[in-house]
Design a protein around this motif. Structure first.
Motif, PDB file in Angstrom:
ATOM      1  N   TYR A  75       0.858  -1.179   0.000  1.00  0.00           N
ATOM      2  CA  TYR A  75       0.000   0.000   0.000  1.00  0.00           C
ATOM      3  C   TYR A  75       0.893   1.226   0.000  1.00  0.00           C
ATOM      4  O   TYR A  75       1.834   1.308   0.788  1.00  0.00           O
ATOM      5  N   SER A  76       0.599   2.169  -0.881  1.00  0.00           N
ATOM      6  CA  SER A  76       1.456   3.338  -0.980  1.00  0.00           C
ATOM      7  C   SER A  76       0.646   4.581  -1.303  1.00  0.00           C
ATOM      8  O   SER A  76      -0.220   4.564  -2.172  1.00  0.00           O
ATOM      9  N   GLY A  77       0.975   5.649  -0.600  1.00  0.00           N
ATOM     10  CA  GLY A  77       0.471   6.970  -0.934  1.00  0.00           C
ATOM     11  C   GLY A  77       1.645   7.776  -1.463  1.00  0.00           C
ATOM     12  O   GLY A  77       2.790   7.331  -1.433  1.00  0.00           O
ATOM     13  N   ASN A  78       1.378   8.966  -1.948  1.00  0.00           N
ATOM     14  CA  ASN A  78       2.475   9.777  -2.485  1.00  0.00           C
ATOM     15  C   ASN A  78       2.928  10.869  -1.521  1.00  0.00           C
ATOM     16  O   ASN A  78       3.761  11.696  -1.863  1.00  0.00           O
ATOM     17  N   GLY A  79       2.380  10.880  -0.313  1.00  0.00           N
ATOM     18  CA  GLY A  79       2.768  11.883   0.671  1.00  0.00           C
ATOM     19  C   GLY A  79       1.899  13.114   0.660  1.00  0.00           C
ATOM     20  O   GLY A  79       1.922  13.902   1.588  1.00  0.00           O
ATOM     21  N   GLY A  80       1.104  13.273  -0.397  1.00  0.00           N
ATOM     22  CA  GLY A  80       0.174  14.400  -0.460  1.00  0.00           C
ATOM     23  C   GLY A  80       0.833  15.762  -0.370  1.00  0.00           C
ATOM     24  O   GLY A  80       1.955  15.962  -0.828  1.00  0.00           O
ATOM     25  N   ASP A  81       0.160  16.669   0.243  1.00  0.00           N
ATOM     26  CA  ASP A  81       0.566  18.070   0.371  1.00  0.00           C
ATOM     27  C   ASP A  81       1.863  18.182   1.177  1.00  0.00           C
ATOM     28  O   ASP A  81       1.923  17.819   2.348  1.00  0.00           O
ATOM     29  N   LEU A  82       2.900  18.707   0.547  1.00  0.00           N
ATOM     30  CA  LEU A  82       4.197  18.861   1.220  1.00  0.00           C
ATOM     31  C   LEU A  82       4.163  19.879   2.354  1.00  0.00           C
ATOM     32  O   LEU A  82       5.027  19.851   3.225  1.00  0.00           O
ATOM     33  N   THR A  83       3.174  20.766   2.354  1.00  0.00           N
ATOM     34  CA  THR A  83       3.122  21.775   3.413  1.00  0.00           C
ATOM     35  C   THR A  83       2.557  21.219   4.718  1.00  0.00           C
ATOM     36  O   THR A  83       2.679  21.836   5.761  1.00  0.00           O
TER      37      THR A  83
ATOM     38  N   ALA B  85       9.153  11.327   3.079  1.00  0.00           N
ATOM     39  CA  ALA B  85       9.400   9.912   3.367  1.00  0.00           C
ATOM     40  C   ALA B  85       8.408   9.027   2.615  1.00  0.00           C
ATOM     41  O   ALA B  85       8.786   8.000   2.039  1.00  0.00           O
ATOM     42  N   GLU B  86       7.150   9.421   2.603  1.00  0.00           N
ATOM     43  CA  GLU B  86       6.125   8.641   1.902  1.00  0.00           C
ATOM     44  C   GLU B  86       6.412   8.614   0.406  1.00  0.00           C
ATOM     45  O   GLU B  86       6.239   7.588  -0.252  1.00  0.00           O
ATOM     46  N   SER B  87       6.875   9.713  -0.133  1.00  0.00           N
ATOM     47  CA  SER B  87       7.222   9.778  -1.549  1.00  0.00           C
ATOM     48  C   SER B  87       8.356   8.799  -1.879  1.00  0.00           C
ATOM     49  O   SER B  87       8.307   8.093  -2.885  1.00  0.00           O
ATOM     50  N   TRP B  88       9.365   8.743  -1.034  1.00  0.00           N
ATOM     51  CA  TRP B  88      10.476   7.801  -1.241  1.00  0.00           C
ATOM     52  C   TRP B  88       9.987   6.360  -1.126  1.00  0.00           C
ATOM     53  O   TRP B  88      10.393   5.495  -1.902  1.00  0.00           O
ATOM     54  N   ASP B  89       9.143   6.108  -0.116  1.00  0.00           N
ATOM     55  CA  ASP B  89       8.603   4.757   0.060  1.00  0.00           C
ATOM     56  C   ASP B  89       7.798   4.331  -1.165  1.00  0.00           C
ATOM     57  O   ASP B  89       7.870   3.177  -1.587  1.00  0.00           O
ATOM     58  N   ARG B  90       7.039   5.268  -1.733  1.00  0.00           N
ATOM     59  CA  ARG B  90       6.252   4.953  -2.926  1.00  0.00           C
ATOM     60  C   ARG B  90       7.157   4.540  -4.078  1.00  0.00           C
ATOM     61  O   ARG B  90       6.886   3.576  -4.794  1.00  0.00           O
ATOM     62  N   LYS B  91       8.253   5.281  -4.262  1.00  0.00           N
ATOM     63  CA  LYS B  91       9.198   4.939  -5.342  1.00  0.00           C
ATOM     64  C   LYS B  91       9.736   3.521  -5.158  1.00  0.00           C
ATOM     65  O   LYS B  91       9.846   2.763  -6.127  1.00  0.00           O
ATOM     66  N   ALA B  92      10.069   3.155  -3.928  1.00  0.00           N
ATOM     67  CA  ALA B  92      10.560   1.805  -3.645  1.00  0.00           C
ATOM     68  C   ALA B  92       9.475   0.767  -3.927  1.00  0.00           C
ATOM     69  O   ALA B  92       9.759  -0.313  -4.466  1.00  0.00           O
ATOM     70  N   ALA B  93       8.243   1.071  -3.591  1.00  0.00           N
ATOM     71  CA  ALA B  93       7.133   0.143  -3.833  1.00  0.00           C
ATOM     72  C   ALA B  93       6.911  -0.061  -5.328  1.00  0.00           C
ATOM     73  O   ALA B  93       6.633  -1.185  -5.773  1.00  0.00           O
ATOM     74  N   VAL B  94       7.030   0.996  -6.114  1.00  0.00           N
ATOM     75  CA  VAL B  94       6.857   0.882  -7.567  1.00  0.00           C
ATOM     76  C   VAL B  94       7.937  -0.027  -8.163  1.00  0.00           C
ATOM     77  O   VAL B  94       7.646  -0.903  -8.984  1.00  0.00           O
ATOM     78  N   VAL B  95       9.178   0.151  -7.729  1.00  0.00           N
ATOM     79  CA  VAL B  95      10.274  -0.696  -8.215  1.00  0.00           C
ATOM     80  C   VAL B  95      10.051  -2.146  -7.788  1.00  0.00           C
ATOM     81  O   VAL B  95      10.223  -3.074  -8.588  1.00  0.00           O
ATOM     82  N   THR B  96       9.640  -2.342  -6.538  1.00  0.00           N
ATOM     83  CA  THR B  96       9.356  -3.696  -6.048  1.00  0.00           C
ATOM     84  C   THR B  96       8.251  -4.340  -6.861  1.00  0.00           C
ATOM     85  O   THR B  96       8.354  -5.507  -7.260  1.00  0.00           O
ATOM     86  N   ALA B  97       7.187  -3.596  -7.135  1.00  0.00           N
ATOM     87  CA  ALA B  97       6.080  -4.119  -7.943  1.00  0.00           C
ATOM     88  C   ALA B  97       6.569  -4.516  -9.332  1.00  0.00           C
ATOM     89  O   ALA B  97       6.182  -5.575  -9.852  1.00  0.00           O
TER      90      ALA B  97
ATOM     91  N   ASP C 100      -0.672  -7.742  -4.640  1.00  0.00           N
ATOM     92  CA  ASP C 100      -1.610  -6.619  -4.744  1.00  0.00           C
ATOM     93  C   ASP C 100      -0.809  -5.356  -4.452  1.00  0.00           C
ATOM     94  O   ASP C 100      -0.077  -5.319  -3.466  1.00  0.00           O
ATOM     95  N   PHE C 101      -0.950  -4.357  -5.293  1.00  0.00           N
ATOM     96  CA  PHE C 101      -0.270  -3.083  -5.069  1.00  0.00           C
ATOM     97  C   PHE C 101      -1.310  -1.985  -5.212  1.00  0.00           C
ATOM     98  O   PHE C 101      -1.858  -1.781  -6.278  1.00  0.00           O
ATOM     99  N   LEU C 102      -1.583  -1.328  -4.114  1.00  0.00           N
ATOM    100  CA  LEU C 102      -2.530  -0.222  -4.142  1.00  0.00           C
ATOM    101  C   LEU C 102      -1.766   1.075  -3.969  1.00  0.00           C
ATOM    102  O   LEU C 102      -1.260   1.373  -2.893  1.00  0.00           O
ATOM    103  N   ASP C 103      -1.656   1.805  -5.045  1.00  0.00           N
ATOM    104  CA  ASP C 103      -0.958   3.089  -5.063  1.00  0.00           C
ATOM    105  C   ASP C 103      -2.052   4.151  -5.066  1.00  0.00           C
ATOM    106  O   ASP C 103      -2.620   4.466  -6.095  1.00  0.00           O
ATOM    107  N   TYR C 104      -2.362   4.679  -3.882  1.00  0.00           N
ATOM    108  CA  TYR C 104      -3.528   5.557  -3.779  1.00  0.00           C
ATOM    109  C   TYR C 104      -3.194   7.041  -3.787  1.00  0.00           C
ATOM    110  O   TYR C 104      -4.013   7.872  -3.401  1.00  0.00           O
ATOM    111  N   GLY C 105      -2.017   7.384  -4.257  1.00  0.00           N
ATOM    112  CA  GLY C 105      -1.681   8.794  -4.476  1.00  0.00           C
ATOM    113  C   GLY C 105      -1.890   9.655  -3.249  1.00  0.00           C
ATOM    114  O   GLY C 105      -1.383   9.360  -2.176  1.00  0.00           O
ATOM    115  N   ASP C 106      -2.671  10.711  -3.411  1.00  0.00           N
ATOM    116  CA  ASP C 106      -2.893  11.647  -2.301  1.00  0.00           C
ATOM    117  C   ASP C 106      -3.989  11.169  -1.347  1.00  0.00           C
ATOM    118  O   ASP C 106      -4.351  11.872  -0.419  1.00  0.00           O
ATOM    119  N   GLY C 107      -4.505   9.969  -1.572  1.00  0.00           N
ATOM    120  CA  GLY C 107      -5.489   9.368  -0.680  1.00  0.00           C
ATOM    121  C   GLY C 107      -6.915   9.821  -0.893  1.00  0.00           C
ATOM    122  O   GLY C 107      -7.835   9.263  -0.301  1.00  0.00           O
TER     123      GLY C 107
END
Length: 85
Positions: free
Chosen positions: A4-12, A20-32, A43-50
């Motif tokens: 399960y991965s989000g993209n970290g959403g709003d940086l502010t 950190a969430e953005s980096w984790d997402r990149k690792a999840a994409v490579v793993t997938a 199953d890989f759920l990449d739910y972006g900004d949620g």
């Protein structure tokens, strides 16, 4: 396997968690990609900004809304596997 991965959403909002969430997402994409290439089911759920994953989820795993949606999806996967090995 489920990821399960989000993209970290709003940086502010909690920028350290967002990065950190953005980096984790990149690792999840490579793993997938590697799992897919090896023919390993997952199953890989990449739910972006949620925003489409759960009400109140903003793409960060430290939020109850995101975690609850993950568990709502994951528990039935496990239960299905336990019932049909």
């Amino acid at each position: 396997m489920a990821m399960y991965s989000g993209n970290g959403g709003d940086l502010t909002v909690d920028p350290i968690q967002a990065v950190a969430e953005s980096w984790d997402r990149k690792a999840a994409v490579v793993t997938a990609d590697h799992l897919r290439a090896a023919g390993i089911p997952f199953d890989f759920l990449d739910y972006g900004d949620g925003s489409t994953w759960a009400p109140g989820c903003t793409g960060k795993h430290n939020q109850t809304a995101c975690l609850q949606a993950d568990m709502d999806h994951f528990v039935p996967l496990i239960m299905g596997r336990l019932q049909h090995p």
